[in-house]
Design a protein around this motif. Structure first.
Motif, PDB file in Angstrom:
ATOM      1  N   TYR A   2      -5.466   2.547   6.532  1.00  0.00           N
ATOM      2  CA  TYR A   2      -4.447   3.527   7.247  1.00  0.00           C
ATOM      3  C   TYR A   2      -3.725   2.359   8.389  1.00  0.00           C
ATOM      4  O   TYR A   2      -2.467   2.243   8.593  1.00  0.00           O
ATOM      5  N   ILE A   3      -4.625   1.419   8.986  1.00  0.00           N
ATOM      6  CA  ILE A   3      -3.704   0.249   9.877  1.00  0.00           C
ATOM      7  C   ILE A   3      -2.666  -0.762   8.945  1.00  0.00           C
ATOM      8  O   ILE A   3      -1.577  -0.897   9.510  1.00  0.00           O
ATOM      9  N   SER A   4      -3.117  -0.804   7.505  1.00  0.00           N
ATOM     10  CA  SER A   4      -2.448  -1.653   6.971  1.00  0.00           C
ATOM     11  C   SER A   4      -1.080  -1.018   6.419  1.00  0.00           C
ATOM     12  O   SER A   4       0.114  -1.576   6.379  1.00  0.00           O
ATOM     13  N   TYR A   5      -1.231   0.278   6.383  1.00  0.00           N
ATOM     14  CA  TYR A   5      -0.029   1.125   6.249  1.00  0.00           C
ATOM     15  C   TYR A   5       0.893   1.203   7.342  1.00  0.00           C
ATOM     16  O   TYR A   5       2.166   1.016   7.132  1.00  0.00           O
ATOM     17  N   HIS A   6       0.456   1.154   8.547  1.00  0.00           N
ATOM     18  CA  HIS A   6       1.167   1.567   9.757  1.00  0.00           C
ATOM     19  C   HIS A   6       1.873  -0.070  10.232  1.00  0.00           C
ATOM     20  O   HIS A   6       2.474   0.024  11.236  1.00  0.00           O
ATOM     21  N   VAL A   7       1.175  -1.188   9.745  1.00  0.00           N
ATOM     22  CA  VAL A   7       1.785  -2.472  10.144  1.00  0.00           C
ATOM     23  C   VAL A   7       3.205  -2.588   9.748  1.00  0.00           C
ATOM     24  O   VAL A   7       3.927  -3.112  10.616  1.00  0.00           O
ATOM     25  N   ASP A   8       3.593  -1.947   8.550  1.00  0.00           N
ATOM     26  CA  ASP A   8       5.068  -2.439   8.315  1.00  0.00           C
ATOM     27  C   ASP A   8       5.564  -0.924   7.854  1.00  0.00           C
ATOM     28  O   ASP A   8       6.865  -1.054   7.205  1.00  0.00           O
ATOM     29  N   HIS A   9       4.987   0.125   8.351  1.00  0.00           N
ATOM     30  CA  HIS A   9       5.783   1.433   8.211  1.00  0.00           C
ATOM     31  C   HIS A   9       6.545   1.614   9.279  1.00  0.00           C
ATOM     32  O   HIS A   9       5.811   2.043  10.376  1.00  0.00           O
ATOM     33  N   LYS A  10       7.736   1.998   9.248  1.00  0.00           N
ATOM     34  CA  LYS A  10       8.478   2.381  10.555  1.00  0.00           C
ATOM     35  C   LYS A  10       8.575   3.902  10.595  1.00  0.00           C
ATOM     36  O   LYS A  10       8.253   4.552   9.686  1.00  0.00           O
ATOM     37  N   HIS A  11       9.043   4.476  11.915  1.00  0.00           N
ATOM     38  CA  HIS A  11       9.111   5.754  12.056  1.00  0.00           C
ATOM     39  C   HIS A  11      10.131   6.421  11.156  1.00  0.00           C
ATOM     40  O   HIS A  11       9.820   7.701  11.053  1.00  0.00           O
ATOM     41  N   ASP A  12      10.995   6.149  10.439  1.00  0.00           N
ATOM     42  CA  ASP A  12      11.941   6.408   9.569  1.00  0.00           C
ATOM     43  C   ASP A  12      11.743   6.456   8.358  1.00  0.00           C
ATOM     44  O   ASP A  12      12.398   6.514   7.300  1.00  0.00           O
ATOM     45  N   ASP A  13      10.178   6.043   7.877  1.00  0.00           N
ATOM     46  CA  ASP A  13       9.690   6.028   6.677  1.00  0.00           C
ATOM     47  C   ASP A  13      10.253   4.802   5.741  1.00  0.00           C
ATOM     48  O   ASP A  13      10.356   4.918   4.512  1.00  0.00           O
ATOM     49  N   THR A  14      10.810   3.893   6.396  1.00  0.00           N
ATOM     50  CA  THR A  14      11.029   2.756   5.777  1.00  0.00           C
ATOM     51  C   THR A  14      10.187   1.607   6.046  1.00  0.00           C
ATOM     52  O   THR A  14       9.454   1.732   6.924  1.00  0.00           O
TER      53      THR A  14
END
Length: 459
Positions: free
Chosen positions: A315-327
């Motif tokens: 989960y943390i790994s996903y949100h490190v480089d996942h932006k709010h606009d799903d890019t």
């Protein structure tokens, strides 16, 4: 009061061995031979696993010393608590707990993968976990806190029982000193201290007959050779039989004292109540030992932790480089490090609380968080012995006029009460004052009121 004790149950193999021993004993007695006595070590050496090492008495004392030092560090400043301690802290868990390092490996591996592959390859693996982990966070946080609070209550109850047993010995010492012949009183308190010491043996594998009770008995002389031999035959390491055996010795002393007219029935009942309170406190400790936290509870908590922490790392790994606009955007190394610290912190929180709860559930052993058994035994022996050795200074029992002198010379407690206090026979008071002035001395060789005169005389 329910003084029943379930205790630690023996295995079927041990029961068969005991039955065989009883048959041998019966047969040898018929032949006029003495039954063979087996020491604790002889009975159980073959049953111990090869990797189980019994701690020495000196090692137990070293653990106890560290344990008592840790209790005094709870009020240290935060920087000192975090930086200057290892034993009895979460640092030992970080070093030895494999799940923490596995969780970090999962996080580091996913971050490396995300930097060397297209984001679409990473998205399919971790997106499913990242969108549902919030609900799991709430559940496991509540579950862990509830687990620790429940075990902390269990810990405090067992501490209170240890103190209640100690208090019963102190109360018995006070009564024995005041009302019993010195010899009988000393024997009863010796037996109660021996029972208190023996009671802790069956509660933990850390304290055995050979590395604990024998050593303490050598210093405190709680039991003589014949009494110790009897306790060895009671299988002291297998449960509460040994300490209950000694409790009955104390009961018999009360019966003898009442039969000989040394105490009246009312005082005898008071002593019996203290003895039963002591036995009840120790018995409840064995009940806790017999029924620990159920394994299903521990297994569920451990199983959930093993599944949750790797998912949290994803989960943390996903949100490190996942932006709010799903890019996706490759972050800086600083972002990777900070996110890794969050994973590390969450791992310590989950695993640390689980292990803390497990430690609190069984407070008798070699953990630095366990109860200070050897300190309790030594303190109770010392203080009950001091009660039995208490003697007032030599003052004439009939010389109560001294109390009127004290009332007149002490600091005022208030006008109406000071007036009511001084209602003694003035002639007897004047006689005491005259004797003191004439230099009549008490048997100790000092003036009877010299101490008070030195306190109240003007400079």
């Amino acid at each position: 009061m329910n003084n029943s004790n379930i205790g630690a149950h023996a295995s079927e193999k041990q029961m068969e061995t005991w039955c065989d021993d009883m048959k041998d004993t019966k047969g040898s007695s018929l032949k006029g031979k003495q039954p063979k006595r087996f020491s604790f070590a002889e009975r159980h050496t073959s049953e111990k696993s090869k990797d189980q090492v019994e701690l020495s008495y000196d090692e137990l004392k070293a653990i106890e010393k560290t344990r008592r030092e840790l209790l005094r560090k709870v009020e240290d400043p935060s920087w000192k608590i975090v930086s200057l301690n290892y034993h009895g802290t979460v640092l030992s868990i970080i070093v030895t707990e494999k799940l923490i390092w596995f969780t970090l490996i999962v996080y580091v591996g996913m971050r490396i993968w995300s930097r060397h592959n297209t984001p679409d390859e990473v998205l399919g693996i971790i997106a499913g976990a990242s969108h549902n982990i919030t609900a799991v966070n709430t559940f496991i946080s509540f579950f862990l806190v509830f687990f620790v609070v429940g075990n902390n209550q269990r810990f405090e109850v067992q501490y209170d029982l240890c103190m209640a047993a100690k208090g019963s010995i102190m109360d018995m010492a006070s009564l024995a000193k005041a009302y019993l012949p010195r010899g009988r009183g000393l024997r009863m308190i010796r037996y109660m201290n021996a029972s208190y010491t023996a009671g802790f043996v069956g509660l933990s594998e850390a304290y055995t007959l050979s590395n604990y009770f024998i050593k303490i008995n050598k210093d405190f002389l709680l039991l003589n050779e014949a009494e110790l031999s009897r306790i060895e035959d009671c299988d002291i390491n297998l449960g509460g039989s040994a300490y209950r055996e000694i409790v009955q010795w104390v009961q018999k002393e009360v019966v003898k004292a009442q039969r000989n007219g040394e105490i009246d029935p009312y005082l005898a009942n008071q002593m019996r109540e203290l003895i039963l309170n002591f036995q009840g406190s120790m018995s409840k400790l064995y009940n806790f030992k017999d029924q620990p936290i159920i394994f299903f509870y521990i297994h569920l908590l451990t199983f959930v932790s093993v599944l949750y922490l790797p998912l949290f790392a994803l989960y943390i790994s996903y949100h490190v480089d996942h932006k709010h606009d799903d890019t996706f955007e490759i972050p800086s190394m600083t972002a990777d490090v900070v996110a890794g610290l969050v994973v590390f912190l969450q791992s310590i929180f989950v695993i640390g609380l689980r292990i803390l709860g497990q430690k609190l559930s069984d407070p008798f052993g070699t953990d630095f968080e366990d109860l200070s058994v050897m300190f309790y035994v030594t303190f109770t022996y010392t203080q009950s012995g001091r009660i039995m050795a208490a003697e007032p200074p030599m003052i004439d029992d009939d010389d109560y006029a001294l109390e009127e002198i004290i009332v007149r010379e002490r600091k005022s407690i208030g006008f109406p009460w000071d007036t009511n206090d001084i209602q003694s026979d003035s002639e007897s008071v004047d006689t005491v004052v005259r004797k003191n002035a004439d230099g009549i001395k008490n048997p100790a060789g000092t003036h009877a009121f010299g101490h008070f005169a030195s306190q109240t005389s003007p400079a």
